[in-house]
Design an enzyme around this catalytic site. Structure first.
Site, PDB file in Angstrom:
ATOM      1  N   GLU A  93      46.061  58.133  68.945  1.00 33.55           N
ATOM      2  CA  GLU A  93      45.742  59.847  68.852  1.00 33.55           C
ATOM      3  C   GLU A  93      45.064  60.219  67.547  1.00 33.55           C
ATOM      4  O   GLU A  93      45.722  59.761  66.489  1.00 33.55           O
ATOM      5  CB  GLU A  93      46.658  61.064  69.188  1.00 33.55           C
ATOM      6  CG  GLU A  93      47.205  60.827  70.738  1.00 33.55           C
ATOM      7  CD  GLU A  93      48.343  61.340  70.972  1.00 33.55           C
ATOM      8  OE1 GLU A  93      48.695  61.463  72.135  1.00 33.55           O
ATOM      9  OE2 GLU A  93      48.996  62.073  70.095  1.00 33.55           O
ATOM     10  N   CYS A 106      42.680  64.127  61.262  1.00 36.44           N
ATOM     11  CA  CYS A 106      43.997  63.699  60.883  1.00 36.44           C
ATOM     12  C   CYS A 106      44.076  62.404  61.739  1.00 36.44           C
ATOM     13  O   CYS A 106      43.857  62.365  62.963  1.00 36.44           O
ATOM     14  CB  CYS A 106      45.200  64.441  61.323  1.00 36.44           C
ATOM     15  SG  CYS A 106      46.652  63.679  61.266  1.00 36.44           S
ATOM     16  N   CYS A 113      55.092  53.537  64.647  1.00 40.96           N
ATOM     17  CA  CYS A 113      55.296  53.677  63.376  1.00 40.96           C
ATOM     18  C   CYS A 113      56.920  52.876  63.059  1.00 40.96           C
ATOM     19  O   CYS A 113      57.744  53.169  63.708  1.00 40.96           O
ATOM     20  CB  CYS A 113      55.470  55.272  62.784  1.00 40.96           C
ATOM     21  SG  CYS A 113      55.695  55.334  60.903  1.00 40.96           S
ATOM     22  N   CYS A 117      61.475  57.983  61.016  1.00 41.92           N
ATOM     23  CA  CYS A 117      61.937  58.956  60.454  1.00 41.92           C
ATOM     24  C   CYS A 117      62.790  59.857  61.673  1.00 41.92           C
ATOM     25  O   CYS A 117      62.295  60.143  62.651  1.00 41.92           O
ATOM     26  CB  CYS A 117      61.266  59.983  59.767  1.00 41.92           C
ATOM     27  SG  CYS A 117      60.382  58.953  58.454  1.00 41.92           S
ATOM     28  N   CYS A 120      60.636  62.747  63.586  1.00 40.90           N
ATOM     29  CA  CYS A 120      59.175  62.418  63.830  1.00 40.90           C
ATOM     30  C   CYS A 120      58.941  61.671  65.025  1.00 40.90           C
ATOM     31  O   CYS A 120      59.946  60.679  65.525  1.00 40.90           O
ATOM     32  CB  CYS A 120      58.771  61.616  62.831  1.00 40.90           C
ATOM     33  SG  CYS A 120      56.884  61.192  62.981  1.00 40.90           S
ATOM     34  N   GLY A 163      51.783  56.426  62.474  1.00 39.57           N
ATOM     35  CA  GLY A 163      51.841  55.396  61.354  1.00 39.57           C
ATOM     36  C   GLY A 163      52.206  55.566  59.919  1.00 39.57           C
ATOM     37  O   GLY A 163      52.137  56.714  59.363  1.00 39.57           O
ATOM     38  N   GLU A 164      52.556  54.505  59.098  1.00 38.40           N
ATOM     39  CA  GLU A 164      52.699  54.574  57.773  1.00 38.40           C
ATOM     40  C   GLU A 164      51.600  53.899  57.018  1.00 38.40           C
ATOM     41  O   GLU A 164      51.576  52.691  57.292  1.00 38.40           O
ATOM     42  CB  GLU A 164      54.039  54.042  57.353  1.00 38.40           C
ATOM     43  CG  GLU A 164      54.318  53.734  55.832  1.00 38.40           C
ATOM     44  CD  GLU A 164      54.072  54.931  54.802  1.00 38.40           C
ATOM     45  OE1 GLU A 164      54.197  56.047  55.102  1.00 38.40           O
ATOM     46  OE2 GLU A 164      53.255  54.721  53.916  1.00 38.40           O
ATOM     47  N   SER A 195      49.181  60.270  52.982  1.00 37.28           N
ATOM     48  CA  SER A 195      50.415  60.672  53.099  1.00 37.28           C
ATOM     49  C   SER A 195      51.301  59.497  53.442  1.00 37.28           C
ATOM     50  O   SER A 195      51.220  58.437  54.309  1.00 37.28           O
ATOM     51  CB  SER A 195      50.730  61.563  54.247  1.00 37.28           C
ATOM     52  OG  SER A 195      51.981  62.203  54.440  1.00 37.28           O
ATOM     53  N   SER A 218      55.919  62.355  51.518  1.00 34.13           N
ATOM     54  CA  SER A 218      57.006  62.906  52.495  1.00 34.13           C
ATOM     55  C   SER A 218      58.276  62.876  51.854  1.00 34.13           C
ATOM     56  O   SER A 218      59.049  61.979  52.002  1.00 34.13           O
ATOM     57  CB  SER A 218      56.879  62.119  53.869  1.00 34.13           C
ATOM     58  OG  SER A 218      55.436  62.457  54.499  1.00 34.13           O
ATOM     59  N   LEU A 219      58.531  64.100  51.231  1.00 36.14           N
ATOM     60  CA  LEU A 219      59.703  63.744  50.269  1.00 36.14           C
ATOM     61  C   LEU A 219      60.977  64.435  51.289  1.00 36.14           C
ATOM     62  O   LEU A 219      61.964  63.635  51.335  1.00 36.14           O
ATOM     63  CB  LEU A 219      59.577  64.819  49.108  1.00 36.14           C
ATOM     64  CG  LEU A 219      60.840  65.114  48.214  1.00 36.14           C
ATOM     65  CD1 LEU A 219      61.233  63.758  47.680  1.00 36.14           C
ATOM     66  CD2 LEU A 219      60.352  66.199  47.384  1.00 36.14           C
ATOM     67  N   HIS A 220      61.027  65.548  51.812  1.00 34.62           N
ATOM     68  CA  HIS A 220      61.867  65.843  52.891  1.00 34.62           C
ATOM     69  C   HIS A 220      63.427  66.259  52.451  1.00 34.62           C
ATOM     70  O   HIS A 220      64.336  66.640  53.329  1.00 34.62           O
ATOM     71  CB  HIS A 220      61.998  65.242  54.189  1.00 34.62           C
ATOM     72  CG  HIS A 220      60.296  64.964  54.645  1.00 34.62           C
ATOM     73  ND1 HIS A 220      59.787  66.170  54.727  1.00 34.62           N
ATOM     74  CD2 HIS A 220      59.938  63.669  55.123  1.00 34.62           C
ATOM     75  CE1 HIS A 220      58.594  65.612  55.220  1.00 34.62           C
ATOM     76  NE2 HIS A 220      58.653  64.006  55.694  1.00 34.62           N
ATOM     77  N   ASN A 294      58.744  70.918  63.719  1.00 32.80           N
ATOM     78  CA  ASN A 294      57.988  71.135  64.991  1.00 32.80           C
ATOM     79  C   ASN A 294      58.991  70.409  66.003  1.00 32.80           C
ATOM     80  O   ASN A 294      59.278  69.059  66.010  1.00 32.80           O
ATOM     81  CB  ASN A 294      56.818  70.541  65.108  1.00 32.80           C
ATOM     82  CG  ASN A 294      55.757  71.453  64.265  1.00 32.80           C
ATOM     83  OD1 ASN A 294      55.610  72.421  64.309  1.00 32.80           O
ATOM     84  ND2 ASN A 294      54.906  70.654  63.467  1.00 32.80           N
ATOM     85  N   CYS A 337      52.208  68.675  63.248  1.00 31.72           N
ATOM     86  CA  CYS A 337      52.754  67.592  62.582  1.00 31.72           C
ATOM     87  C   CYS A 337      54.162  66.881  63.295  1.00 31.72           C
ATOM     88  O   CYS A 337      54.998  67.268  63.552  1.00 31.72           O
ATOM     89  CB  CYS A 337      53.029  68.181  61.323  1.00 31.72           C
ATOM     90  SG  CYS A 337      52.595  67.329  59.889  1.00 31.72           S
TER      91      CYS A 337
HETATM   92  N1  SAH Z   1      54.033  57.920  57.493  1.00 35.83           N
HETATM   93  C1  SAH Z   1      53.377  58.803  56.832  1.00 35.83           C
HETATM   94  C2  SAH Z   1      52.253  60.040  57.443  1.00 35.83           C
HETATM   95  C3  SAH Z   1      52.396  60.293  58.921  1.00 35.83           C
HETATM   96  S1  SAH Z   1      53.674  61.751  59.064  1.00 35.83           S
HETATM   97  C4  SAH Z   1      54.375  59.730  56.079  1.00 35.83           C
HETATM   98  O1  SAH Z   1      55.600  59.624  56.362  1.00 35.83           O
HETATM   99  O2  SAH Z   1      53.897  60.665  55.156  1.00 35.83           O
HETATM  100  C5  SAH Z   1      52.811  63.178  58.496  1.00 35.83           C
HETATM  101  C6  SAH Z   1      53.745  64.203  57.992  1.00 35.83           C
HETATM  102  O3  SAH Z   1      54.193  64.806  59.131  1.00 35.83           O
HETATM  103  C7  SAH Z   1      54.840  63.753  57.301  1.00 35.83           C
HETATM  104  O4  SAH Z   1      55.193  64.660  56.087  1.00 35.83           O
HETATM  105  C8  SAH Z   1      55.921  63.957  58.270  1.00 35.83           C
HETATM  106  O5  SAH Z   1      57.194  63.909  57.569  1.00 35.83           O
HETATM  107  C9  SAH Z   1      55.844  65.223  58.953  1.00 35.83           C
HETATM  108  N2  SAH Z   1      56.614  65.400  60.226  1.00 35.83           N
HETATM  109  C10 SAH Z   1      56.742  64.405  60.900  1.00 35.83           C
HETATM  110  N3  SAH Z   1      57.333  64.769  62.295  1.00 35.83           N
HETATM  111  C11 SAH Z   1      57.515  66.021  62.083  1.00 35.83           C
HETATM  112  C12 SAH Z   1      57.932  67.143  62.697  1.00 35.83           C
HETATM  113  N4  SAH Z   1      58.480  66.938  63.886  1.00 35.83           N
HETATM  114  N5  SAH Z   1      57.966  68.394  62.481  1.00 35.83           N
HETATM  115  C13 SAH Z   1      57.154  68.495  61.125  1.00 35.83           C
HETATM  116  N6  SAH Z   1      56.714  67.621  60.280  1.00 35.83           N
HETATM  117  C14 SAH Z   1      56.724  66.498  60.718  1.00 35.83           C
END
Ligand code: SAH
Length: 351
Positions: A93, A106, A113, A117, A120, A163-164, A195, A218-220, A294, A337
């Site tokens: 997608e 995007c 992936c 995480c 995700c 994907g990463e 990203s 993507s720090l989180h 989300n 996202c």
């Molecule tokens: N693998 C890459 C790019 C894909 S994810 C990365 O990790 O950056 C793109 C962004 O969406 C990342 O910052 C990811 O952490 C965020 N993301 C993934 N799932 C999410 C969710 N359920 N709610 C909000 N953000 C999310």
């Protein structure tokens, strides 16, 4: 006979092909102009070519590695999700985000992936394979062609779909070269954003490519301990080393860095976490982009309340950390996202 992807041919390759057909060289020039200047993606429409040559081209080449299966518009019309089928039948997608005059695509860089995480959807489906550079580029090209019908163009590209990107480094880089090439889409590298979950060797490599691409981490989490709980790759790539690589990227390219922070209730959203995050990023020229989680069906995670988000942000403001909060777009078509993970049932809600 299997068709060759036209976009995989360099100008030189096209000249050789035309030569083998015994056609004059200027035919290659004409085809190149139709495809890359006039952006015409049908040999039938190339009126100044002889009919026999057009038929030969039709038999030999295809314009895209992707077939558009479905297109779903969000209710507010600001997000459009595209479902593509790849030559091997797998599906990915992409999302078009419409904001003012911006038309941001995007893109997905892999099917599934490997990062998995905790929050995700893409990781939940597992990892299948890398996308080729053409399969990534064709997502942008396909959406650009659709926009062109309305007199619009793709203005920005973000590698934030499935994907990463740095676990498919070579193909991602090649796709950036195609997107920015004057002969192709000709988009400026400053309009491209990659990203990453924090793949250090990828960050280091990209800093040496001579490109002014924007980089997002993507720090989180404000520390390695929390990060390890939600991001399996954190074990392989320690936070301290990732931040060093990000600083080096900023120094080498002059691009500011963005730190993405998905807010998860009770996990990383306490004001104390905001203080810790501020200390971690103190002195860096960067922005924190907060994304309230989300919800993904079947995951026991929650999004913080508006009040909690506000409290978190006010700590960041107090510590003078630039921050933005991404208001969710496309939730009704599962295009927000982290929601990209192909499932037939989910797709096409309002297509
Ligand atoms: N693998 C890459 C790019 C894909 S994810 C990365 O990790 O950056 C793109 C962004 O969406 C990342 O910052 C990811 O952490 C965020 N993301 C993934 N799932 C999410 C969710 N359920 N709610 C909000 N953000 C999310």
């Amino acid at each position: 006979m299997k068709k060759t992807l036209l976009s995989s041919l360099s100008k030189k390759d096209l000249f050789s092909f035309i030569e083998t057909l015994g056609e004059p060289k200027f035919r290659a020039e004409q085809i190149w102009e139709w495809v890359y200047q006039k952006k015409v993606h049908s040999f039938e429409k190339m009126e100044n070519l002889p009919k026999a040559l057009r038929e030969k081209l039709c038999e030999s080449f295809s314009f895209s590695s992707l077939t558009l299966i479905k297109k779903a518009d969000s209710e507010d019309g600001e997000t459009v999700k595209f479902l593509w089928e790849l030559p091997d039948g797998k599906r990915v997608e992409s999302v078009l985000i419409i904001s003012g005059i911006r038309r941001t695509v995007c893109v997905s860089s892999q099917v599934g992936c490997p990062a998995a995480c905790a929050f995700c959807a893409s990781g939940k489906m597992g990892f299948f394979r890398n996308l080729s550079s053409a399969e990534i580029y064709d997502q942008v090209l396909g959406i650009d062609s659709i926009l062109k019908e309305k007199g619009e163009r793709v203005s920005h590209v973000v590698y934030m779909g499935m994907g990463e990107p740095f676990k498919n480094y070579d193909n991602v880089l090649e796709s950036i070269r195609l997107i920015t090439s004057e002969d192709r889409l000709g988009l400026a590298d400053r309009r491209i954003t990659v990203s990453t979950v924090g793949v250090i060797e990828g960050i280091e490599k990209l800093s040496n490519e001579g490109l002014k691409v924007n980089l997002v981490l993507s720090l989180h989490a404000p520390n390695q301990m929390i990060r390890k709980k939600i991001i399996p790759y954190a074990r392989k790539y320690p936070l301290e080393d990732i931040l060093k690589a990000m600083d080096q990227y900023h120094r080498k390219t002059g691009r500011d860095i963005t730190y993405e922070y998905t807010l998860l209730q009770g996990i990383n959203d306490h004001p104390d976490h905001a203080f810790e995050l501020s200390n971690l990023l103190k002195g860096k020229q960067c922005t924190v982009n907060l994304i309230p989680y989300n919800p993904i069906p079947g995951m026991r995670l929650s999004r913080p309340s508006g009040k909690e988000i506000k409290a978190f942000r006010s700590v960041l403001y107090g510590c003078r950390i630039n921050n933005t909060c991404r208001y969710t777009k496309g939730v009704d078509i599962a295009a927000a996202c982290g929601q990209l993970a192909y499932q037939d049932a989910k797709f096409g809600i309002s297509s």
